[in-house]
Design an enzyme around this catalytic site. Structure first.
Site, PDB file in Angstrom:
ATOM      1  N   ILE A 121      10.891 -78.224  15.536  1.00 21.41           N
ATOM      2  CA  ILE A 121       9.623 -78.307  14.807  1.00 21.41           C
ATOM      3  C   ILE A 121       9.352 -77.001  14.067  1.00 21.41           C
ATOM      4  CG2 ILE A 121       7.114 -78.404  15.156  1.00 21.41           C
ATOM      5  CD1 ILE A 121       7.776 -80.545  17.369  1.00 21.41           C
ATOM      6  N   SER A 169      11.385 -76.933  10.947  1.00 20.34           N
ATOM      7  CA  SER A 169      10.820 -77.766   9.873  1.00 20.34           C
ATOM      8  C   SER A 169       9.632 -77.078   9.218  1.00 20.34           C
ATOM      9  CB  SER A 169      10.411 -79.138  10.417  1.00 20.34           C
ATOM     10  OG  SER A 169       9.242 -79.069  11.221  1.00 20.34           O
ATOM     11  N   GLU A 170       8.788 -76.417  10.014  1.00 23.14           N
ATOM     12  CA  GLU A 170       7.627 -75.725   9.455  1.00 23.14           C
ATOM     13  C   GLU A 170       8.063 -74.612   8.496  1.00 23.14           C
ATOM     14  OE1 GLU A 170       4.043 -76.125  10.090  1.00 23.14           O
ATOM     15  OE2 GLU A 170       4.965 -78.060  10.480  1.00 23.14           O
ATOM     16  N   VAL A 171       9.080 -73.855   8.864  1.00 21.47           N
ATOM     17  CA  VAL A 171       9.549 -72.765   8.013  1.00 21.47           C
ATOM     18  C   VAL A 171      10.199 -73.314   6.746  1.00 21.47           C
ATOM     19  CG1 VAL A 171      11.152 -70.818   7.860  1.00 21.47           C
ATOM     20  CG2 VAL A 171       9.825 -71.177   9.946  1.00 21.47           C
ATOM     21  N   TYR A 186      -4.933 -75.318  11.665  1.00 24.74           N
ATOM     22  CA  TYR A 186      -3.681 -75.459  10.930  1.00 24.74           C
ATOM     23  C   TYR A 186      -4.050 -75.544   9.446  1.00 24.74           C
ATOM     24  CZ  TYR A 186       0.882 -77.481   9.599  1.00 24.74           C
ATOM     25  OH  TYR A 186       2.106 -77.724   9.027  1.00 24.74           O
TER      26      TYR A 186
END
Length: 303
Positions: free
Chosen positions: A33, A36-38, A136
């Site tokens: 996860i 994927s965020e980066v 977020y």
């Protein structure tokens, strides 16, 4: 904030209608996860879908990434842009492996202490891996909040968005003692979790950006990306590729003359003027200082 309830109901309905079945939503592995965020920070979703899976095949665990040579990490990242992200991934993987026994922390402060992880990435890991609430504030989330709460208001600072993002995020079903549920929203039902809430905001925000003038441009934090073609950033990227190619060919490194010649072949092919030697040398110095390259007997090699 009397309109929080109707807003949450609308976003959840839109999220269900627009839900994207993305591969990183099928895992609870914080390493996958986080990756994927980066990747999604500067790269389109369609491209990340392919590259995310390729990366996990090459570096399947945080320990595998921590142990990999820098040259291999940078080679795997090529084509994604912003090579600093690859170095930050490796540096953070080393810290997680060394200081946390390979287990990602759940705590916001501990996550933000990792190289390259800011508030949004930290909360992305918390929400999507651990189902924990928090702020977020990602571009699609900004889009939704600006569209509904600040219509036609220019230059809205993040400090005005944060209380709304916090107040609309549901509390955590999976919180441990001390992780707390205040000041978050009461869940509307068992499916109303931080993870599902932020999925809904992301998908609704992506839809809004395709159907109306992008509201996130009214954020004070919004800035237009600088032109890449012909930029110093493009020259840096080309030099990194040259160093990687030399490494793959078994060469000990490239001289300054080699690098200048390679850069200028690239520039002239694009119809641009030659780059002065001093500019190339300055870029090489930056790459060494930032950990991309090293010097070996008057040559430059990938780190």
């Amino acid at each position: 904030m009397d309109n929080i309830g109707p807003f949450r109901t609308l976003v959840r309905a839109e999220g269900a209608r627009l839900y994207r079945d993305l591969p990183w939503r099928r895992t609870r592995d914080p390493y996958a996860i986080w990756l994927s965020e980066v990747m999604l920070q500067q790269t389109q979703v369609a491209r990340v879908m392919t590259r995310w899976e390729e990366w996990l095949e090459r570096f399947p665990t945080v320990e595998a990434l921590a142990c990999a040579p820098t040259s291999e990490v940078l080679a795997a990242w090529q084509g994604m842009g912003y090579n600093r992200r690859a170095l930050a991934l490796k540096a953070a993987a080393e810290v997680v492996t060394r200081d946390h026994d390979g287990v990602f922390p759940r705590d916001t402060a501990q996550l933000k202490a990792l190289p390259g992880i800011g508030p949004a990435t930290a909360q992305g890991i918390r929400a999507f891996a651990f189902n924990l609430p928090g702020v977020y504030l990602e571009t699609n989330v900004r889009t939704v909040v600006l569209h509904h709460f600040f219509p036609d208001v220019p230059a809205v600072p993040d400090r005005e968005l944060v209380p709304l993002v916090e107040a609309t995020c549901p509390s955590a079903p999976d919180a441990r003692p001390g992780e707390g549920n205040m000041p978050f929203a009461a869940p509307q039902d068992a499916d109303d979790t931080p993870r599902s809430w932020y999925y809904a905001l992301l998908d609704y925000g992506a839809y809004l950006k395709k159907t109306i003038p992008n509201p996130s441009r009214r954020s004070k934090a919004y800035s237009k990306q600088s032109r890449f073609e012909g930029s110093r950033r493009q020259k840096r990227a080309h030099i990194v590729r040259m160093l990687l190619d030399a490494h793959a060919a078994g060469e000990p490194g490239l001289t300054l003359d080699d690098v200048v010649a390679g850069v200028n072949v690239f520039e002239r092919a694009a119809g641009r003027d030659a780059v002065p030697e001093a500019d190339v040398a300055s870029i090489l110095d930056d790459l060494v200082r930032e950990g991309f390259a090293r010097t070996v007997d008057d040559r430059w090699a990938i780190a």
